[in-house]
Design a protein around this motif. Structure first.
Motif, PDB file in Angstrom:
ATOM      1  N   ALA A 181       0.819  -1.211   0.000  1.00 21.97           N
ATOM      2  CA  ALA A 181       0.000   0.000   0.000  1.00 21.97           C
ATOM      3  C   ALA A 181       0.855   1.265   0.000  1.00 21.97           C
ATOM      4  O   ALA A 181       0.431   2.296  -0.519  1.00 21.97           O
ATOM      5  CB  ALA A 181      -0.936   0.008   1.207  1.00 21.97           C
TER       6      ALA A 181
ATOM      7  N   SER B 212       1.594   2.199  -3.622  1.00 25.18           N
ATOM      8  CA  SER B 212       0.454   2.021  -4.522  1.00 25.18           C
ATOM      9  C   SER B 212       0.085   3.330  -5.234  1.00 25.18           C
ATOM     10  O   SER B 212       0.514   4.420  -4.855  1.00 25.18           O
ATOM     11  CB  SER B 212      -0.759   1.513  -3.739  1.00 25.18           C
ATOM     12  OG  SER B 212      -1.224   2.517  -2.862  1.00 25.18           O
ATOM     13  N   ALA B 213      -0.735   3.184  -6.235  1.00 31.98           N
ATOM     14  CA  ALA B 213      -1.231   4.350  -6.975  1.00 31.98           C
ATOM     15  C   ALA B 213      -2.117   5.217  -6.080  1.00 31.98           C
ATOM     16  O   ALA B 213      -2.122   6.446  -6.213  1.00 31.98           O
ATOM     17  CB  ALA B 213      -2.006   3.891  -8.204  1.00 31.98           C
ATOM     18  N   ASP B 214      -2.853   4.594  -5.163  1.00 30.37           N
ATOM     19  CA  ASP B 214      -3.682   5.374  -4.233  1.00 30.37           C
ATOM     20  C   ASP B 214      -2.824   6.280  -3.363  1.00 30.37           C
ATOM     21  O   ASP B 214      -3.184   7.428  -3.099  1.00 30.37           O
ATOM     22  CB  ASP B 214      -4.507   4.436  -3.348  1.00 30.37           C
ATOM     23  CG  ASP B 214      -5.575   3.698  -4.129  1.00 30.37           C
ATOM     24  OD1 ASP B 214      -6.005   4.211  -5.177  1.00 30.37           O
ATOM     25  OD2 ASP B 214      -5.968   2.602  -3.674  1.00 30.37           O
ATOM     26  N   MET B 215      -1.680   5.757  -2.905  1.00 38.44           N
ATOM     27  CA  MET B 215      -0.776   6.565  -2.089  1.00 38.44           C
ATOM     28  C   MET B 215      -0.184   7.694  -2.929  1.00 38.44           C
ATOM     29  O   MET B 215      -0.033   8.815  -2.448  1.00 38.44           O
ATOM     30  CB  MET B 215       0.328   5.685  -1.502  1.00 38.44           C
ATOM     31  CG  MET B 215       1.237   6.395  -0.532  1.00 38.44           C
ATOM     32  SD  MET B 215       0.463   6.883   1.026  1.00 38.44           S
ATOM     33  CE  MET B 215       0.420   5.330   1.883  1.00 38.44           C
ATOM     34  N   ARG B 216       0.133   7.405  -4.189  1.00 41.33           N
ATOM     35  CA  ARG B 216       0.667   8.446  -5.080  1.00 41.33           C
ATOM     36  C   ARG B 216      -0.371   9.545  -5.289  1.00 41.33           C
ATOM     37  O   ARG B 216      -0.046  10.726  -5.263  1.00 41.33           O
ATOM     38  CB  ARG B 216       1.092   7.833  -6.415  1.00 41.33           C
ATOM     39  CG  ARG B 216       1.739   8.829  -7.344  1.00 41.33           C
ATOM     40  CD  ARG B 216       2.174   8.263  -8.698  1.00 41.33           C
ATOM     41  NE  ARG B 216       1.622   6.962  -8.994  1.00 41.33           N
ATOM     42  CZ  ARG B 216       2.351   5.845  -9.104  1.00 41.33           C
ATOM     43  NH1 ARG B 216       3.632   5.865  -8.958  1.00 41.33           N
ATOM     44  NH2 ARG B 216       1.771   4.690  -9.387  1.00 41.33           N
ATOM     45  N   ASP B 217      -1.634   9.163  -5.463  1.00 41.98           N
ATOM     46  CA  ASP B 217      -2.694  10.161  -5.629  1.00 41.98           C
ATOM     47  C   ASP B 217      -2.895  10.976  -4.356  1.00 41.98           C
ATOM     48  O   ASP B 217      -3.146  12.172  -4.421  1.00 41.98           O
ATOM     49  CB  ASP B 217      -4.002   9.480  -6.014  1.00 41.98           C
ATOM     50  CG  ASP B 217      -3.942   8.834  -7.390  1.00 41.98           C
ATOM     51  OD1 ASP B 217      -3.030   9.173  -8.185  1.00 41.98           O
ATOM     52  OD2 ASP B 217      -4.799   7.958  -7.663  1.00 41.98           O
ATOM     53  N   LEU B 218      -2.781  10.324  -3.230  1.00 44.75           N
ATOM     54  CA  LEU B 218      -2.976  11.010  -1.952  1.00 44.75           C
ATOM     55  C   LEU B 218      -1.860  12.009  -1.664  1.00 44.75           C
ATOM     56  O   LEU B 218      -2.125  13.137  -1.240  1.00 44.75           O
ATOM     57  CB  LEU B 218      -3.058   9.980  -0.825  1.00 44.75           C
ATOM     58  CG  LEU B 218      -3.263  10.518   0.582  1.00 44.75           C
ATOM     59  CD1 LEU B 218      -4.650  11.135   0.709  1.00 44.75           C
ATOM     60  CD2 LEU B 218      -3.078   9.409   1.594  1.00 44.75           C
TER      61      LEU B 218
ATOM     62  N   SER C 299       6.078   8.438   0.902  1.00 50.90           N
ATOM     63  CA  SER C 299       5.556   7.071   0.939  1.00 50.90           C
ATOM     64  C   SER C 299       6.526   6.144   1.662  1.00 50.90           C
ATOM     65  O   SER C 299       6.112   5.289   2.459  1.00 50.90           O
ATOM     66  CB  SER C 299       5.271   6.560  -0.472  1.00 50.90           C
ATOM     67  OG  SER C 299       6.462   6.451  -1.216  1.00 50.90           O
TER      68      SER C 299
END
Length: 189
Positions: free
Chosen positions: A43, A46-52, A62
């Motif tokens: 996680a 992840s792409a979600d972490m990059r977006d966040l 990250s």
């Protein structure tokens, strides 16, 4: 006659409690390791972490967030390994069965992996991560050291999960009781 029955009932309850503690500890320890390796660690990248975090902050933060979590995880890991060592000692003292060297070596190796990760490897990874983002001539060397030792850490984690699976199996399927038991170890209190 009632006294002997009481001793057996007490002995069975202590043996049951020891087994319960061992199984719960092994299950929690293995579950935490699998969750961290397959759920939490991916996680962080992840792409979600990059977006966040945003593209500019992602690479630094990250990993920094992951290091906070991994520090907590290894404290938990070392605590579970100490409970496993105490459990093995309790079985030895109460049941009078000296632990087999293979199982003792497995638990000792798992404990050493946790200590090495917690006390030596993870603090150095955190330091190399900070140094790779400083403006210095050695920036690339620190980044390379971070990547290599992060790979070593991940490999140790994979080996630890395999060892924990074996340990969980051992605790859930204890070896057969001793075939020849003397009278002195039969009536322990």
């Amino acid at each position: 006659m009632l006294g002997i029955v009481g001793v057996f009932a007490y002995g069975r309850s202590v043996i049951g409690l020891l087994r319960l503690i061992g199984i719960i500890n092994a299950g929690v320890w293995f579950g935490a390791a699998v969750f961290f390796m397959l759920g939490a660690a991916p996680a962080f990248s992840s792409a979600d972490m990059r977006d966040l975090l945003g593209a500019n902050n992602f690479h630094y933060f990250s990993v920094a967030i992951g290091q906070v979590m991994v520090r907590r995880y290894f404290h938990w890991y070392v605590g579970c390994s100490l409970v496993a060592l105490l459990h093995l000692t309790g079985e030895w003292l109460y049941l009078g069965k000296y632990p087999r060297r293979g199982w003792l070596a497995l638990i000792a190796c798992l404990w050493l992996v946790g200590i090495a990760q917690s006390a030596w490897l993870q603090p150095r990874l955190a330091q190399w991560h900070l140094l790779q983002y400083e403006r210095s001539a050695q920036r690339e060397a620190y980044g390379r050291a971070f990547r290599v030792w992060h790979g070593v850490s991940s490999g140790l984690n994979c080996l630890a999960v395999l060892g924990l699976a074996v340990y969980l199996w051992r605790v859930a399927n204890p070896p057969d009781t001793m075939r020849f038991v003397g009278a002195s170890s039969k009536f322990r209190s």
